[in-house]
Structure formats: C-alpha cells, structure tokens
Design a protein around this motif. Structure first.
Motif, short mmCIF file in Angstrom:
data_model
loop_
_atom_site.label_atom_id
_atom_site.label_comp_id
_atom_site.label_asym_id
_atom_site.label_seq_id
_atom_site.Cartn_x
_atom_site.Cartn_y
_atom_site.Cartn_z
N THR A 1 -38.53 22.90 11.16
CA THR A 1 -38.92 21.66 10.41
C THR A 1 -37.37 21.12 9.97
O THR A 1 -37.20 20.12 9.58
CB THR A 1 -39.89 21.86 9.38
N ALA A 2 -36.85 22.13 9.07
CA ALA A 2 -35.62 21.86 8.16
C ALA A 2 -34.63 21.28 9.21
O ALA A 2 -33.72 20.51 8.71
CB ALA A 2 -35.04 22.99 7.49
N ASN A 3 -34.32 22.00 10.53
CA ASN A 3 -33.41 21.79 11.23
C ASN A 3 -33.57 20.16 11.81
O ASN A 3 -32.66 19.22 11.81
CB ASN A 3 -33.22 22.57 12.62
N THR B 1 -44.03 21.59 4.58
CA THR B 1 -43.14 20.90 5.23
C THR B 1 -42.80 19.61 4.58
O THR B 1 -41.47 19.28 4.70
CB THR B 1 -43.93 20.31 6.25
N VAL C 1 -39.91 21.28 2.09
CA VAL C 1 -38.45 21.52 2.97
C VAL C 1 -37.88 20.26 3.38
O VAL C 1 -36.65 20.29 3.41
CB VAL C 1 -39.01 22.40 4.08
N THR C 2 -38.65 19.49 4.11
CA THR C 2 -38.01 17.99 4.57
C THR C 2 -37.24 17.40 3.30
O THR C 2 -36.24 16.98 3.58
CB THR C 2 -39.12 17.25 5.03
N MET D 1 -28.65 25.76 1.96
CA MET D 1 -30.05 25.06 2.27
C MET D 1 -30.81 26.13 2.84
O MET D 1 -32.07 26.08 2.84
CB MET D 1 -29.64 23.97 3.14
N GLN D 2 -30.22 26.98 3.67
CA GLN D 2 -30.90 27.97 4.35
C GLN D 2 -31.79 29.02 3.39
O GLN D 2 -32.72 29.19 3.68
CB GLN D 2 -30.06 28.80 5.28
N VAL E 1 -34.63 26.97 2.00
CA VAL E 1 -35.66 26.88 2.99
C VAL E 1 -36.31 28.42 3.40
O VAL E 1 -37.52 28.25 3.38
CB VAL E 1 -35.11 26.15 4.28
N SER F 1 -36.33 18.76 0.26
CA SER F 1 -35.20 19.39 -0.15
C SER F 1 -34.04 19.32 0.54
O SER F 1 -32.96 19.12 0.15
CB SER F 1 -35.69 20.72 -0.26
N VAL F 2 -34.00 19.28 2.00
CA VAL F 2 -33.09 19.10 2.88
C VAL F 2 -32.37 17.72 2.56
O VAL F 2 -31.14 17.61 2.68
CB VAL F 2 -33.51 19.43 4.44
N LEU G 1 -28.59 25.92 9.66
CA LEU G 1 -28.48 25.38 8.39
C LEU G 1 -27.07 26.08 7.48
O LEU G 1 -26.81 26.80 7.56
CB LEU G 1 -29.88 25.61 7.65
#
Length: 239
Positions: free
Chosen positions: A43-45, A137, A140-141, A72-73, A76, A143-144, A68
């Motif tokens: 999802t993060a990628n 979801t 994370v989305t 960020m990694q 996540v 935040s990225v 990532l």
C-alpha cells in the motif's frame, strides 16, 4: 480453537484445564505479522509511486517495502505492526473470554469448540476488522504523501493544496472536501486526514506549473458555518 477444545476434553483436572486453556495464544503470529507487513508495504509503495507521479517526479519504481526511503519505511512498519498486534490481541481476548464463559456451562468439548468458532467468525466479519484495515491504509497513504510534500524540493514546486474525498461521509470531511488552501496553512493546520475512522480523505497538490489550478478558498481549512455545524464537524473527528 482445536487446542483449547482438546484441553477441555483430555485434561481431567478442571483447574488445570481452565488454566491451560486461558494461557493459549494465537499460533503463527509471526507469519501473520509478515503477511500484514508485506500488504501494508505494498500500500505504501503504491501511494509513494502515485504521489511522485502527481508532483512530477517520475521514473522511480517501488516493488517492495524495502524499496521505501528508510524514514518512511520505519513509520510504515510501525503502523503495520501496531495494527497487527492490535488485531492479534483483540482476537485472543475474544477467544479466551468465550472459553472462560463456557467452561462451567458445558461438559462437551464440541460445544466449547462451536462457541469459540462462532465468536471467531463474528470477529472476522465484524466492522471493527474492516475499520482497522481502512484506518491503517489511510494512515499509511497520507503519511507517505505528507512526507513527499514536506520535501523542500517538492514543496517548492507546489502552489497550493486541495482537500479530496470522492464521497465524504463525516461532517468534518463534508465541510472540508474541495477546499483549496495555501502551503503556509498546510504546514500548520490540524485538519489533515485521516480525521476519523474509515476516513478516505487525502490531500492533493496543485503544482506551480498546473494549467487548471483551482483558486484558494478564502476560508482555507478553517471550520465555517453555524455554531451547530462547526460542533458537528468537531465531534466527527475521532483520530
């Protein structure tokens, strides 16, 4: 479930049977955590690839959570494992409570197994599990996306931001959806999503090179309207 029902059936000492049953933990926790970590990483990628394309930073490809950026990694992974632990612990509590509740009410291992299975299935189909998935979801989305927007080189290419939600349900998201606000407000506002459970809002960047950028909303992300409307919006904020 099988282990707990077998303990009830094979352990003749009732005190030991109860103690052994109540000491059980979910098996394969590490496997579940790894599957969940991989899913959240995917999802993060996808979120990172999408936002980089949105701000014009094309060419980067991300196929795994290890692709990532380190900062960020780390964020996540923390969110993924926190949610996985929450789900593990919650289901364990449900099963242990059910075992204890039924222990003195039956002499049948099959009835114990049936009761545990019913509660397990209720947990798996309940809104709580779906909400946890949507929440992780969304967190994370967003935040990225925010990490990318805060990069100095990226921020320099952004003119303003827009609050986006395809179908806002909460009072706060209904009030803010479509609002265009400045970079300065982006750095200080308290109303960046997710704002509540099951929140599907995101922030979209309008680049300085955009040909159809929307004008800034005079109110930005400030809450507006009647006192009742503002109160409803504030009460709908749960995250």
């Amino acid at each position: 479930i099988t282990t707990m029902s077998n303990i009830f059936k094979t352990e003749s000492n009732r005190d030991k049977s109860r103690t052994r049953g109540l000491s059980q933990t979910l098996p394969d926790k590490n496997r579940f955590r790894n599957i969940f970590k991989s899913s959240v990483g995917d999802t993060a990628n996808k979120a990172l690839a999408s936002v980089l394309k949105e701000v014009g930073a094309t060419g980067a490809k991300f196929d795994d959570i290890n692709d990532l950026p380190p900062k960020m990694q780390k964020a996540v992974l923390a969110e993924a494992l926190l949610t996985a632990d929450f789900l593990d612990t919650d289901l364990e509590k449900v099963l242990l409570f059910t075992f204890n509740l039924n222990f003195d009410q039956t002499d049948s291992a099959d009835k114990i197994k049936q009761a545990l299975t019913v509660q397990r299935d209720r947990f798996m189909s309940a809104q709580r599990l779906k909400t946890a998935s949507v929440n992780v979801t969304s967190k994370v989305t967003n935040s990225v996306r925010n990490d990318v927007f805060h990069d100095d080189d990226v921020l320099e290419q952004i003119e303003s931001f827009e609050f986006i939600n395809p179908d806002p349900k909460s009072a706060i998201c209904q009030m803010l959806t479509g609002r265009v606000f400045s970079k300065e407000e982006y750095a200080t506002t308290s109303y960046l999503p997710p704002l509540h459970h099951n929140c599907k809002s995101t922030i979209k960047a309008q680049r300085t090179s955009g040909k159809s950028n929307k004008d800034l909303n005079p109110s930005g992300l400030q809450l507006t309207g009647s006192d009742d409307a503002i109160q409803r919006a504030m009460k709908s904020i749960t995250i």
